[in-house]
Design a protein around this motif. Structure first.
Motif, PDB file in Angstrom:
ATOM      1  N   UNK A 510      12.228  23.976  43.176  1.00 27.29           N
ATOM      2  CA  UNK A 510      10.940  23.327  43.427  1.00 27.29           C
ATOM      3  C   UNK A 510      10.190  23.895  44.635  1.00 27.29           C
ATOM      4  N   UNK A 511      10.836  24.321  45.729  1.00 24.98           N
ATOM      5  CA  UNK A 511      10.061  24.880  46.850  1.00 24.98           C
ATOM      6  C   UNK A 511       9.200  26.076  46.480  1.00 24.98           C
ATOM      7  N   UNK A 525      -3.828  31.505  32.782  1.00 21.32           N
ATOM      8  CA  UNK A 525      -2.845  30.828  31.939  1.00 21.32           C
ATOM      9  C   UNK A 525      -2.840  29.336  32.275  1.00 21.32           C
ATOM     10  N   UNK A 526      -2.424  28.522  31.323  1.00 18.76           N
ATOM     11  CA  UNK A 526      -2.413  27.078  31.514  1.00 18.76           C
ATOM     12  C   UNK A 526      -1.190  26.663  32.336  1.00 18.76           C
ATOM     13  N   UNK A 527      -1.450  25.870  33.379  1.00 16.50           N
ATOM     14  CA  UNK A 527      -0.401  25.366  34.265  1.00 16.50           C
ATOM     15  C   UNK A 527      -0.706  23.897  34.542  1.00 16.50           C
ATOM     16  N   UNK A 528       0.305  23.016  34.538  1.00 13.20           N
ATOM     17  CA  UNK A 528       0.048  21.606  34.877  1.00 13.20           C
ATOM     18  C   UNK A 528      -0.583  21.464  36.262  1.00 13.20           C
ATOM     19  N   UNK A 529      -1.494  20.502  36.371  1.00 13.50           N
ATOM     20  CA  UNK A 529      -2.237  20.327  37.612  1.00 13.50           C
ATOM     21  C   UNK A 529      -1.338  19.915  38.767  1.00 13.50           C
ATOM     22  N   UNK A 530      -0.299  19.131  38.462  1.00  8.94           N
ATOM     23  CA  UNK A 530       0.558  18.646  39.549  1.00  8.94           C
ATOM     24  C   UNK A 530       1.353  19.776  40.197  1.00  8.94           C
ATOM     25  N   UNK A 531       1.614  20.855  39.454  1.00  3.94           N
ATOM     26  CA  UNK A 531       2.302  21.994  40.045  1.00  3.94           C
ATOM     27  C   UNK A 531       1.432  22.702  41.078  1.00  3.94           C
ATOM     28  N   UNK A 532       0.141  22.802  40.784  1.00  3.03           N
ATOM     29  CA  UNK A 532      -0.766  23.454  41.723  1.00  3.03           C
ATOM     30  C   UNK A 532      -0.990  22.621  42.970  1.00  3.03           C
ATOM     31  N   UNK A 533      -0.785  21.298  42.872  1.00  2.85           N
ATOM     32  CA  UNK A 533      -1.008  20.406  44.010  1.00  2.85           C
ATOM     33  C   UNK A 533       0.228  20.220  44.879  1.00  2.85           C
ATOM     34  N   UNK A 534       1.321  20.915  44.556  1.00  2.96           N
ATOM     35  CA  UNK A 534       2.513  20.816  45.389  1.00  2.96           C
ATOM     36  C   UNK A 534       2.266  21.432  46.763  1.00  2.96           C
ATOM     37  N   UNK A 535       3.111  21.086  47.712  1.00  8.08           N
ATOM     38  CA  UNK A 535       2.960  21.578  49.075  1.00  8.08           C
ATOM     39  C   UNK A 535       3.198  23.088  49.120  1.00  8.08           C
ATOM     40  N   UNK A 536       2.268  23.774  49.775  1.00 10.57           N
ATOM     41  CA  UNK A 536       2.387  25.223  49.889  1.00 10.57           C
ATOM     42  C   UNK A 536       3.344  25.598  51.014  1.00 10.57           C
ATOM     43  N   UNK A 537       4.043  26.704  50.803  1.00 10.91           N
ATOM     44  CA  UNK A 537       4.942  27.225  51.831  1.00 10.91           C
ATOM     45  C   UNK A 537       4.174  28.137  52.779  1.00 10.91           C
ATOM     46  N   UNK A 538       4.576  28.137  54.034  1.00  6.79           N
ATOM     47  CA  UNK A 538       3.998  29.069  54.993  1.00  6.79           C
ATOM     48  C   UNK A 538       4.558  30.473  54.761  1.00  6.79           C
ATOM     49  N   UNK A 543       9.119  34.018  53.403  1.00  4.72           N
ATOM     50  CA  UNK A 543       9.988  35.137  53.735  1.00  4.72           C
ATOM     51  C   UNK A 543      11.442  34.703  53.769  1.00  4.72           C
ATOM     52  N   UNK A 544      11.692  33.500  54.326  1.00  4.28           N
ATOM     53  CA  UNK A 544      13.064  32.992  54.368  1.00  4.28           C
ATOM     54  C   UNK A 544      13.575  32.684  52.969  1.00  4.28           C
ATOM     55  N   UNK A 545      12.708  32.124  52.112  1.00  2.26           N
ATOM     56  CA  UNK A 545      13.123  31.802  50.748  1.00  2.26           C
ATOM     57  C   UNK A 545      13.469  33.058  49.950  1.00  2.26           C
ATOM     58  N   UNK A 546      12.739  34.145  50.212  1.00  2.00           N
ATOM     59  CA  UNK A 546      13.011  35.380  49.465  1.00  2.00           C
ATOM     60  C   UNK A 546      14.346  35.999  49.850  1.00  2.00           C
ATOM     61  N   UNK A 547      14.800  35.766  51.105  1.00  2.00           N
ATOM     62  CA  UNK A 547      16.072  36.336  51.559  1.00  2.00           C
ATOM     63  C   UNK A 547      17.236  35.369  51.356  1.00  2.00           C
ATOM     64  N   UNK A 548      17.001  34.063  51.534  1.00  2.00           N
ATOM     65  CA  UNK A 548      18.063  33.069  51.373  1.00  2.00           C
ATOM     66  C   UNK A 548      18.095  32.583  49.922  1.00  2.00           C
ATOM     67  N   UNK A 549      18.790  33.321  49.091  1.00  2.00           N
ATOM     68  CA  UNK A 549      18.860  32.985  47.670  1.00  2.00           C
ATOM     69  C   UNK A 549      19.846  31.839  47.479  1.00  2.00           C
ATOM     70  N   UNK A 550      19.468  30.793  46.740  1.00  2.00           N
ATOM     71  CA  UNK A 550      20.381  29.649  46.579  1.00  2.00           C
ATOM     72  C   UNK A 550      21.628  30.005  45.781  1.00  2.00           C
ATOM     73  N   UNK A 551      22.704  29.291  46.063  1.00  2.00           N
ATOM     74  CA  UNK A 551      23.962  29.475  45.339  1.00  2.00           C
ATOM     75  C   UNK A 551      23.893  28.667  44.043  1.00  2.00           C
ATOM     76  N   UNK A 552      23.883  29.354  42.912  1.00  2.00           N
ATOM     77  CA  UNK A 552      23.668  28.686  41.625  1.00  2.00           C
ATOM     78  C   UNK A 552      24.963  28.364  40.890  1.00  2.00           C
ATOM     79  N   UNK A 553      26.076  28.803  41.373  1.00  2.00           N
ATOM     80  CA  UNK A 553      27.325  28.482  40.703  1.00  2.00           C
ATOM     81  C   UNK A 553      27.552  29.346  39.480  1.00  2.00           C
TER      82      UNK A 553
END
Length: 695
Positions: A510-511, A525-538, A543-553
């Motif tokens: 979700x982040x 392309x069609x995207x639900x409106x609530x997705x566009x209204x989510x909080x934007x990342x700085x 940059x941190x999200x691109x390097x810190x990949x989550x552990x998916x199991x």
């Protein structure tokens, strides 16, 4: 260094506020007034000429503004008679004539020929701008030439050999692509360039054609053009396209596939019968740093082309910035020219080019960092990790048009997904960094020949690889960044073909959901409106999200069971190893006790005498030598026995005094004395009962 370079160095860092001085810029003609403001001014001028009591209606005012388009849509309507607004008030076309721009007068000292030449130049500039707007071409830089709109211009204006143009047409190009239109005109003039264009838009041919033309045939000077790519697969693809495009010209294009062979082939003692080198940075750096003298010479390089420049400029362990700097310094030709191409624009690369490239021009096709509009993009919620496998099997069960690319996060997950799908009657295979180069080449070849329908891959295949006719891309694992998403989706919808991309996402993703949804929205392309209204990342968070990949199991429950079994087996092996160490330690202690017993027997004579001094002088010869050699060991052993007796005596004494059970016979004497001293000092010595028993 020309005058522009001097001016650029002198004015580096200077900024001009165009909003603050907008009025001054309009007066001197640097910028034009907005169309909306011109209409408002025209409307105000009409209102000033009318009586105060008469009021305009909105629809009648709009009819004045749309008067010109009315004649085009309805030829039968006579617009020369004017427009009737209210009652006797009549708005004639003469008012429009009075507001027309007057014909420009000749400037002082300007002849009619110069005026006509300037008029033609303005018309040509307007035509160039119209062509750029039509093809979505955006340029930055001084004196950027116009785009090449057809192949005939290459032959007539730039003198490109017809052989190259025919080879280009044989590869399926009917007319130049937008990136080719502008990149060709710049590079054929010898300009350095930074270009960005969507995936599958013909960037490889955009830099190959000018290089082949400017090298002017084969020479015996060594490498004169170096093409860098981040992966071996992309380097092989570029080499293959270079061979096809240079067919009939005699150019010798090479790729470094084996380093040891390259040392012998391109070394100082070679014949230098080669022209173009296509390689990855690491292999080229290895040859440059091999020994005291480099195994390859780049002093004659005229063109250095960096494909996927944003990836090669990344720093850190996974980036190529350090290797790129070594290659950059090794190209010692002062007249070298550089060209950087990528599907995504990076701010760091752009700033570096402005400061280090000479007279650089920047070209961008369409909106920056957006996916191709020819790809139908979807976001599919799967709940949790186990729901992804169900969704993937449902898509494949409903029917699909091969070939299909499935992107996962790690090579371990690629192996697990391959084990799940191989028994579903699907022609599937996987490619990742654990496979050998021969295996990877065979997999890519089988996928191109449609022998494999579904290919599971990691980020290794996300950049630059051109698979003809990929109809479906599935992001099994959510991409870590916008750049990664654009390159993954770009494997389909290439060369103006249609494609489809499906991205699975869970609550853990979700982040990054808002940024990916915005990219899809920018591609119409069609995207639900609530997705566009989510909080934007700085920027920092992205940059941190691109390097810190989550552990998916793991991919499936079977893999979870296998992992648990592996962990239990590992724990069992650790226990067995611990028991073996204990047994070995016990055996060592037993051996030491036996050795000590044997040492005691050495110093005891057969007559029962323990000291040599008690023997008569005639029997002291051999035993005297033995005592002399073993004196130190005997004294040490006597001290050890004495210590043991003291320890045993203290334990027995304390046992009688405190009446508690002592576990084990071998205790640390100093530690025991310390503990007993603490008990005695703190008054914790147990008291006796009346019957004499300890409490």
């Amino acid at each position: 260094m020309n005058s522009y370079d001097i001016f650029r160095k002198l004015t580096r860092g200077i900024k001009f506020d165009q909003k603050r001085f907008k009025g001054d810029l309009q007066k001197i003609g640097v910028i034009t007034r907005d169309e909306k403001n011109v209409k408002d001014d025209f409307r105000e001028e009409i209102e000033e000429d009318l009586p105060i009591n008469d009021q305009f209606k909105v629809n009648e005012i709009n009819s004045i503004e749309e008067g010109s388009s009315l004649a085009e849509e309805n030829p039968d309507v006579d617009c020369n008679s004017g427009v009737k607004i209210l009652g006797d008030l009549h708005f004639s076309k003469d008012l429009n004539k009075s507001k027309r721009k007057k014909k420009k007068k000749l400037a002082e000292g300007e002849t009619e020929e110069q005026h006509e030449r300037q008029r033609l130049l303005d018309l040509k500039t307007e035509e160039i701008n119209r062509a750029r707007n039509k093809n979505g071409i955006h340029v930055w830089g001084p004196d950027v030439p116009g785009p090449i709109l057809c192949f005939d211009e290459l032959i007539t204006e730039y003198k490109v050999p017809e052989v190259i143009v025919n080879n280009l047409r044989n590869q399926g190009f009917v007319e130049p692509m937008p990136i080719q239109m502008q990149a060709w005109s710049l590079m054929l003039q010898g300009r350095e360039i930074l270009a960005s264009a969507p995936t599958g838009s013909g960037k490889t041919a955009a830099f190959l054609l000018p290089i082949l033309h400017q090298l002017r045939g084969p020479r015996k000077k060594g490498f004169r053009a170096v093409l860098l790519a981040p992966t071996r697969e992309l380097a092989k693809q570029t080499h293959r396209e270079c061979v096809r495009l240079s067919e009939g010209l005699g150019f010798r294009a090479h790729i470094i596939s084996n380093v040891n062979r390259a040392k012998l082939k391109f070394g100082p003692n070679s014949s230098k019968k080669f022209d173009i080198l296509v390689t990855t940075p690491n292999r080229l750096v290895f040859l440059l740093q091999d020994g005291d003298t480099p195994s390859i010479d780049l002093s004659s390089v005229e063109w250095l082309v960096i494909d996927e420049s944003d990836r090669l400029f990344e720093g850190g362990l996974g980036g190529f910035r350090d290797q790129l700097a070594i290659i950059y310094r090794a190209c010692g030709n002062p007249n070298i020219k550089r060209a950087l191409f990528s599907a995504t624009f990076a701010y760091e690369v752009q700033q570096w080019c402005k400061l280090n490239l000479n007279n650089v021009a920047m070209v961008s096709i369409g909106a920056r960092n957006t996916a191709s509009s020819d790809v139908k993009q979807e976001l599919l919620f799967c709940g949790a990790e186990h729901g992804k496998l169900v969704a993937l099997r449902e898509i494949l069960r409903k029917g699909y048009r091969p070939p299909v690319l499935v992107f996962v996060q790690t090579k371990e997950r690629a192996k697990e997904l391959f084990r799940e799908l191989i028994y579903d009657n699907i022609m599937v295979d996987a490619i990742h960094s654990d496979r050998t180069q021969l295996q990877r080449d065979n997999v890519v070849r089988a996928f191109r020949e449609r022998k494999i329908w579904v290919l599971i891959c990691t980020e290794l295949m996300a950049r630059g690889i051109d698979f003809k006719g990929v109809n479906l891309v599935i992001n099994y694992d959510f991409p870590p960044s916008i750049i990664s998403y654009i390159h993954r989706v770009g494997r389909t919808g290439r060369a103006q073909h249609k494609g489809r991309a499906v991205t699975f996402w869970t609550l853990e993703d979700q982040p990054n959901l808002q940024s990916i949804a915005q990219v899809i929205h920018n591609a119409n392309q069609e995207v639900p409106e609530w997705m566009l209204n989510l909080k934007k990342l700085t920027k920092r968070q992205k940059k941190l999200q691109s390097h810190n990949i989550p552990e998916r199991g793991h991919v499936s429950a079977y893999d979870v069971y296998r992992e648990q079994s592996r962990i239990q087996e590992k724990i069992k092996q650790k226990r067995l190893l611990k028991l073996e160490r204990r047994a070995a330690k016990a055996a060592t202690e037993g051996a030491e006790e036996e050795r000590e017993t044997q040492e005691t027997n050495i110093y005891t004579t057969d007559d029962g005498v323990n000291d040599v001094d008690d023997l008569p002088p005639s029997d002291r010869g051999l035993r005297g030598k033995k005592r002399k050699n073993k004196d130190a060991g005997l004294n040490h052993y006597k001290k050890k026995i004495k210590l043991g007796q003291n320890s045993k005596h203290n334990i027995t004494k304390n046992k009688k005094k405190f009446g508690h059970k002592i576990i084990g016979s071998k205790l640390n004497n100093s530690k025991k004395k310390k503990n007993l001293g603490q008990r005695k000092d703190t008054g914790l010595v147990p008291k006796k009962k009346k019957n004499g028993k300890n409490k």
